[in-house]
Write a protein that holds these residues in place. Structure first.
Motif, mmCIF file in Angstrom:
data_model
loop_
_atom_site.group_PDB
_atom_site.id
_atom_site.type_symbol
_atom_site.label_atom_id
_atom_site.label_comp_id
_atom_site.label_asym_id
_atom_site.label_seq_id
_atom_site.Cartn_x
_atom_site.Cartn_y
_atom_site.Cartn_z
ATOM 1 N N ALA A 215 -25.546 156.397 41.217
ATOM 2 C CA ALA A 215 -24.615 157.068 39.922
ATOM 3 C C ALA A 215 -24.429 155.397 39.004
ATOM 4 O O ALA A 215 -24.904 155.540 38.040
ATOM 5 C CB ALA A 215 -22.910 157.032 40.534
ATOM 6 N N GLU A 216 -24.568 154.605 39.244
ATOM 7 C CA GLU A 216 -24.722 153.445 38.612
ATOM 8 C C GLU A 216 -25.913 153.169 37.734
ATOM 9 O O GLU A 216 -25.948 152.731 36.626
ATOM 10 C CB GLU A 216 -24.244 151.642 39.580
ATOM 11 C CG GLU A 216 -24.135 150.709 38.269
ATOM 12 C CD GLU A 216 -23.087 150.415 37.593
ATOM 13 O OE1 GLU A 216 -23.050 149.906 36.640
ATOM 14 O OE2 GLU A 216 -22.517 151.944 37.997
ATOM 15 N N GLU A 217 -26.973 153.427 38.294
ATOM 16 C CA GLU A 217 -28.826 153.465 37.822
ATOM 17 C C GLU A 217 -28.928 154.722 37.145
ATOM 18 O O GLU A 217 -28.819 154.097 35.718
ATOM 19 C CB GLU A 217 -29.672 154.000 38.824
ATOM 20 C CG GLU A 217 -29.735 152.678 39.419
ATOM 21 C CD GLU A 217 -30.381 152.726 41.179
ATOM 22 O OE1 GLU A 217 -31.345 153.987 40.747
ATOM 23 O OE2 GLU A 217 -30.809 151.935 42.180
ATOM 24 N N GLU A 218 -27.460 155.557 37.092
ATOM 25 C CA GLU A 218 -28.028 156.622 36.602
ATOM 26 C C GLU A 218 -27.121 156.466 34.716
ATOM 27 O O GLU A 218 -27.062 156.189 33.832
ATOM 28 C CB GLU A 218 -27.255 157.752 36.815
ATOM 29 C CG GLU A 218 -28.608 158.602 37.627
ATOM 30 C CD GLU A 218 -27.573 159.867 38.353
ATOM 31 O OE1 GLU A 218 -26.323 160.353 37.844
ATOM 32 O OE2 GLU A 218 -28.807 160.709 39.124
ATOM 33 N N ARG A 219 -26.512 155.241 35.146
ATOM 34 C CA ARG A 219 -25.348 155.039 34.106
ATOM 35 C C ARG A 219 -25.477 154.166 33.211
ATOM 36 O O ARG A 219 -25.395 154.222 31.992
ATOM 37 C CB ARG A 219 -23.641 155.038 34.636
ATOM 38 C CG ARG A 219 -22.043 154.545 33.676
ATOM 39 C CD ARG A 219 -21.290 153.843 34.393
ATOM 40 N NE ARG A 219 -21.573 152.635 34.365
ATOM 41 C CZ ARG A 219 -22.211 151.378 34.423
ATOM 42 N NH1 ARG A 219 -21.524 151.518 33.078
ATOM 43 N NH2 ARG A 219 -21.608 150.135 34.888
ATOM 44 N N LEU A 220 -26.535 153.143 33.754
ATOM 45 C CA LEU A 220 -26.957 151.851 33.287
ATOM 46 C C LEU A 220 -28.152 153.395 32.364
ATOM 47 O O LEU A 220 -27.899 152.549 31.600
ATOM 48 C CB LEU A 220 -27.457 151.118 34.160
ATOM 49 C CG LEU A 220 -26.440 150.588 34.584
ATOM 50 C CD1 LEU A 220 -26.942 149.415 36.169
ATOM 51 C CD2 LEU A 220 -25.236 149.453 33.487
ATOM 52 N N ALA A 221 -28.430 153.633 32.733
ATOM 53 C CA ALA A 221 -30.202 154.653 32.566
ATOM 54 C C ALA A 221 -29.318 155.064 31.199
ATOM 55 O O ALA A 221 -30.420 155.127 30.212
ATOM 56 C CB ALA A 221 -30.975 154.968 33.400
ATOM 57 N N GLU A 222 -28.041 155.617 30.993
ATOM 58 C CA GLU A 222 -27.620 156.511 29.854
ATOM 59 C C GLU A 222 -27.551 155.609 28.734
ATOM 60 O O GLU A 222 -27.316 155.346 27.269
ATOM 61 C CB GLU A 222 -26.284 157.438 30.869
ATOM 62 C CG GLU A 222 -25.766 158.647 29.605
ATOM 63 C CD GLU A 222 -26.986 159.284 29.305
ATOM 64 O OE1 GLU A 222 -26.906 159.577 27.949
ATOM 65 O OE2 GLU A 222 -28.031 159.378 29.474
ATOM 66 N N LEU A 223 -26.329 153.965 29.708
ATOM 67 C CA LEU A 223 -26.181 153.449 28.625
ATOM 68 C C LEU A 223 -27.271 152.510 27.585
ATOM 69 O O LEU A 223 -26.985 152.250 27.107
ATOM 70 C CB LEU A 223 -25.157 152.182 29.625
ATOM 71 C CG LEU A 223 -23.683 152.183 29.453
ATOM 72 C CD1 LEU A 223 -23.532 152.123 30.603
ATOM 73 C CD2 LEU A 223 -23.016 153.023 28.426
ATOM 74 N N ALA A 224 -28.448 152.529 28.804
ATOM 75 C CA ALA A 224 -29.676 151.454 27.947
ATOM 76 C C ALA A 224 -30.262 152.575 26.554
ATOM 77 O O ALA A 224 -31.300 151.643 25.735
ATOM 78 C CB ALA A 224 -30.755 152.021 28.882
ATOM 79 N N LYS A 225 -29.724 153.444 26.477
ATOM 80 C CA LYS A 225 -30.064 154.233 25.644
ATOM 81 C C LYS A 225 -29.115 154.335 24.396
ATOM 82 O O LYS A 225 -29.941 154.403 23.041
ATOM 83 C CB LYS A 225 -29.960 156.253 26.512
ATOM 84 C CG LYS A 225 -31.347 156.233 26.380
ATOM 85 C CD LYS A 225 -30.540 158.528 27.480
ATOM 86 C CE LYS A 225 -32.140 158.479 28.511
ATOM 87 N NZ LYS A 225 -31.533 160.255 28.878
ATOM 88 N N GLN A 226 -27.826 153.596 24.675
ATOM 89 C CA GLN A 226 -26.954 153.094 23.616
ATOM 90 C C GLN A 226 -26.995 151.909 23.302
ATOM 91 O O GLN A 226 -26.031 151.496 22.563
ATOM 92 C CB GLN A 226 -25.642 153.847 24.612
ATOM 93 C CG GLN A 226 -25.872 155.674 24.604
ATOM 94 C CD GLN A 226 -24.070 155.716 25.246
ATOM 95 O OE1 GLN A 226 -23.542 154.096 25.354
ATOM 96 N NE2 GLN A 226 -24.035 156.738 25.977
#
Length: 342
Positions: free
Chosen positions: A199-210
């Motif tokens: 979940a953290e990886e997914e969150r970070l991946a999503e944040l990395a887009k931002q």
């Protein structure tokens, strides 16, 4: 020399006795004649007890005594024969020994004498069988009690063995259950950790887009908290990205420009305030490309790397101040929290 022959001895002639008879009206040849008997201490045995038997004259007493002894011997012989042959005993009729007893009567009652059985005459085979059956019954009862006690002991031992086996089984089951619970808990923990990590990886991946790093090509030359006399606070308060002068500086995240201009030891500085109130300081720029109040998006160019202010070479000095606080935090950790790896 002539001698006289001895005179011949006269033949022995028993003395003529008187015509006294014993219990009869005339003389009987089987009763005598008898010489008078005078007992002495040497001729008689010691008297036992208080009874003395007087010698009786006549043949009746002797014959009666012999008859009584014979009867007793016959009774004893009958008992021995019965005991040895195993045949049923035969009842014998006892003669009246009153006349014999009367000869020894000294005034005491016959009932005073102890009575004892002379033999097993009169004991029937049924009595013997009853004694044998009683012994067999006693033996059977003893054997039954022994078997009962052995059965109880075996039952107790079996119960103890079963209790021990049940306890061991219960302990083994509890141990297995505990191991299974620990394994399940560990698996659950690992699964939760893996899910959290994912979940953290997914969150970070999503944040990395931002979020994006401010410089594309750089070298980290200084980190947060590094001690040194060149800094007025005694330690380094930001993260340095060394790059040639003129290298583009981009907005890490969308926000509003709240400060752009000269800032003393920081040289030319641009302050980007994010929507959550966090301030990002871009210092030592050679030129500023935005103005105060301007809205920027992630990746927009806001300036260029330079060597203005208190520096030893061209680099971007980045600081992070949550909620506009004067004291900043580690920019490296903050960037990693946004899915970025400087």
């Amino acid at each position: 020399m002539a001698s006289n022959r001895p005179a011949p001895e006269a033949p022995f002639m028993p003395a003529q006795r008187e015509s006294e008879t014993f219990g009869y009206g005339d003389y009987r040849t089987d009763e005598g004649p008898w010489e008078e008997w005078n007992p002495t201490e040497e001729s008689i045995r010691p008297v036992r007890g208080r009874h003395r038997v007087a010698k009786q004259r006549g043949g009746l007493a002797r014959s009666s005594t012999v008859l009584g002894v014979g009867v007793i011997a016959a009774v004893g012989a009958g008992g021995m024969a019965s005991a040895h042959t195993g045949k049923p005993p035969v009842s014998l009729s006892m003669p009246d020994l009153g006349s014999v007893g009367s000869l020894f009567d000294d005034g005491s009652s016959a009932s005073d004498a102890p009575k004892a059985a002379l033999s097993n005459v009169g004991v029937t085979s049924a009595d013997s069988d009853q004694d044998g059956n009683a012994g067999e019954a006693l033996r059977n009862r003893i054997m039954a009690q022994a078997e009962q006690q052995q059965s109880k002991a075996d039952s107790k031992a079996t119960a103890a063995a079963l209790a021990t086996a049940e306890k061991q089984a219960a302990d083994a089951a509890a141990k297995a259950q505990k191991a299974a619970a620990a394994k399940a808990a560990d698996a659950k923990e690992k699964a939760e950790a893996a899910a959290k990590k994912k979940a953290e990886e997914e969150r970070l991946a999503e944040l990395a887009k931002q979020y994006k790093l401010p410089v594309v090509s750089y070298t980290i030359t200084g980190t947060f908290g590094q001690p040194g006399s060149m800094w007025s606070s005694g330690y380094h308060t930001g993260l340095d990205f060394a790059a040639p002068t003129g290298t583009l500086i981009k907005a890490i995240h969308s926000g509003t420009i709240t400060e752009a201009g000269w800032a003393g030891a920081y040289g030319y500085r641009t302050v980007l305030t994010l929507d959550d109130g966090t301030e990002l300081w871009f210092c030592h720029q050679s030129s500023i490309g935005v103005s105060v109040g301007q809205k920027v998006s992630t990746g927009d160019v806001i300036g260029r790397i330079g060597a203005t202010g208190n520096v030893t070479g061209p680099h971007l000095h980045l600081e992070v101040h949550p909620n506009g606080q004067s004291t900043g935090i580690d920019p490296m950790a903050w960037l990693r929290g946004k899915g970025l790896t400087p």
